[in-house]
Design an enzyme around this catalytic site. Sequence first.
Site, PDB file in Angstrom:
ATOM      1  N   LYS A 163     -60.638  -5.081  -8.438  1.00 52.70           N
ATOM      2  CA  LYS A 163     -59.680  -5.878  -9.201  1.00 52.70           C
ATOM      3  C   LYS A 163     -58.752  -4.895  -9.895  1.00 52.70           C
ATOM      4  O   LYS A 163     -59.170  -4.140 -10.768  1.00 52.70           O
ATOM      5  CB  LYS A 163     -60.411  -6.746 -10.223  1.00 52.70           C
ATOM      6  CG  LYS A 163     -59.488  -7.562 -11.092  1.00 52.70           C
ATOM      7  CD  LYS A 163     -60.279  -8.369 -12.114  1.00 52.70           C
ATOM      8  CE  LYS A 163     -59.353  -9.126 -13.040  1.00 52.70           C
ATOM      9  NZ  LYS A 163     -60.082  -9.898 -14.040  1.00 52.70           N
ATOM     10  N   ASP A 191     -60.232 -18.365 -16.865  1.00 56.66           N
ATOM     11  CA  ASP A 191     -59.674 -18.370 -15.516  1.00 56.66           C
ATOM     12  C   ASP A 191     -60.640 -19.019 -14.529  1.00 56.66           C
ATOM     13  O   ASP A 191     -60.754 -18.594 -13.387  1.00 56.66           O
ATOM     14  CB  ASP A 191     -59.354 -16.933 -15.106  1.00 56.66           C
ATOM     15  CG  ASP A 191     -58.372 -16.859 -13.956  1.00 56.66           C
ATOM     16  OD1 ASP A 191     -57.601 -17.816 -13.756  1.00 56.66           O
ATOM     17  OD2 ASP A 191     -58.373 -15.834 -13.251  1.00 56.66           O
TER      18      ASP A 191
END
Length: 111
Positions: free
Chosen positions: A5, A101
Amino acid sequence: MVAIKVLNLQNEEGCKRFDTECQVMRSIKHRNLLKVITMCSNQYVRAIVLEYMPNVILENWLYGKEHQVLDIFQRVIIMLDVAMTLEYLHYGYDTPIVDCDLKPENVLLET
């Protein structure tokens, strides 16, 4: 194999949250959360290296072109697993963690 990420360094708010996210992700342990292998941060890149999970994203099962049909039992199991993970984040850790999220594309399924 790993998943990485990478943070967008143009986003100042994201850069500020990166250190906190790293600290939290390093210390949480739950069977439904990906394990953090390592993190790297310098003036050019900020990234979190996670274990790779080659399976399917829930979003693809629900909305993809070749989506699979989930029966009621499979849907309940997925909902329970997500709920148990959220319960751990909210109550199973010293400081409550709120996932801002949570969406089908962030839920991975073991097939």
